[in-house]
Design a protein around this motif. Structure first.
Motif, PDB file in Angstrom:
ATOM      1  N   VAL A 158      36.669  27.675  37.533  1.00 36.34           N
ATOM      2  CA  VAL A 158      37.741  26.621  37.595  1.00 36.34           C
ATOM      3  C   VAL A 158      37.245  26.040  39.009  1.00 36.34           C
ATOM      4  N   ALA A 159      36.458  26.759  40.123  1.00 39.63           N
ATOM      5  CA  ALA A 159      35.964  26.071  41.333  1.00 39.63           C
ATOM      6  C   ALA A 159      35.034  25.078  41.126  1.00 39.63           C
ATOM      7  N   ARG A 160      34.046  25.408  40.074  1.00 38.92           N
ATOM      8  CA  ARG A 160      32.866  24.784  39.486  1.00 38.92           C
ATOM      9  C   ARG A 160      33.508  23.339  38.882  1.00 38.92           C
ATOM     10  N   LEU A 161      34.392  23.536  38.082  1.00 41.57           N
ATOM     11  CA  LEU A 161      34.805  22.289  37.513  1.00 41.57           C
ATOM     12  C   LEU A 161      35.624  21.454  38.585  1.00 41.57           C
TER      13      LEU A 161
ATOM     14  N   ARG B  30      43.026  22.160  40.554  1.00 45.37           N
ATOM     15  CA  ARG B  30      43.565  22.633  41.619  1.00 45.37           C
ATOM     16  C   ARG B  30      44.701  23.661  41.695  1.00 45.37           C
ATOM     17  N   ASP B  31      45.778  23.178  41.057  1.00 42.35           N
ATOM     18  CA  ASP B  31      47.023  24.088  40.898  1.00 42.35           C
ATOM     19  C   ASP B  31      46.729  25.273  40.043  1.00 42.35           C
ATOM     20  N   LEU B  32      45.604  25.328  39.104  1.00 43.42           N
ATOM     21  CA  LEU B  32      45.382  26.322  38.217  1.00 43.42           C
ATOM     22  C   LEU B  32      44.562  27.334  39.258  1.00 43.42           C
ATOM     23  N   LEU B  33      43.632  27.026  40.099  1.00 42.11           N
ATOM     24  CA  LEU B  33      42.797  27.663  40.921  1.00 42.11           C
ATOM     25  C   LEU B  33      43.691  28.484  41.976  1.00 42.11           C
ATOM     26  N   ALA B  34      44.995  27.808  42.375  1.00 42.30           N
ATOM     27  CA  ALA B  34      45.670  28.538  43.457  1.00 42.30           C
ATOM     28  C   ALA B  34      46.358  29.918  42.646  1.00 42.30           C
ATOM     29  N   ASP B  35      46.374  29.775  41.394  1.00 37.87           N
ATOM     30  CA  ASP B  35      47.319  30.859  40.700  1.00 37.87           C
ATOM     31  C   ASP B  35      46.064  31.931  40.079  1.00 37.87           C
ATOM     32  N   LEU B  36      44.996  31.620  39.957  1.00 36.92           N
ATOM     33  CA  LEU B  36      43.832  32.629  39.411  1.00 36.92           C
ATOM     34  C   LEU B  36      43.638  33.847  40.532  1.00 36.92           C
ATOM     35  N   ARG B  37      43.643  35.012  39.961  1.00 42.26           N
ATOM     36  CA  ARG B  37      43.331  36.349  40.730  1.00 42.26           C
ATOM     37  C   ARG B  37      41.988  36.808  40.433  1.00 42.26           C
ATOM     38  N   GLY B  38      41.356  36.427  39.089  1.00 36.91           N
ATOM     39  CA  GLY B  38      39.971  36.989  38.766  1.00 36.91           C
ATOM     40  C   GLY B  38      38.810  36.331  39.346  1.00 36.91           C
ATOM     41  N   ARG B  39      37.953  36.922  39.872  1.00 33.25           N
ATOM     42  CA  ARG B  39      36.819  36.053  40.790  1.00 33.25           C
ATOM     43  C   ARG B  39      36.063  35.255  39.384  1.00 33.25           C
ATOM     44  N   GLU B  40      35.692  35.841  38.238  1.00 37.01           N
ATOM     45  CA  GLU B  40      35.038  34.947  37.319  1.00 37.01           C
ATOM     46  C   GLU B  40      35.927  33.668  37.064  1.00 37.01           C
TER      47      GLU B  40
END
Length: 68
Positions: free
Chosen positions: A49-52, A34-44
């Motif tokens: 990460v959203a699937r994980l 969840r922390d990583l997801l908030a920092d990601l910018r690329g759609r892929e």
């Protein structure tokens, strides 16, 4: 490395080998994801990460996860 932990947790869950330690690992991974997801910018990357996150949420939300 988070991918590997989640893969191990999913495999254990599907094989009926989930234990409290495995659930604790997945719970830790969920917060990191969840922390990583908030920092990601690329759609892929965000989609991956959203699937994980969703897989881990489904396992942690399953009351039968420890009944194997």
């Amino acid at each position: 490395m988070l991918d590997a932990y989640v893969a191990g947790g999913v495999s254990g869950y599907l094989d009926g080998r989930m234990d409290p330690w495995g659930l604790a690992i997945l719970d830790d991974c969920l917060q990191d994801l969840r922390d990583l997801l908030a920092d990601l910018r690329g759609r892929e990357e965000r989609d991956h990460v959203a699937r994980l996150v969703r897989m881990v949420e489904l396992i942690l939300g399953d009351p039968k996860a420890l009944q194997a």
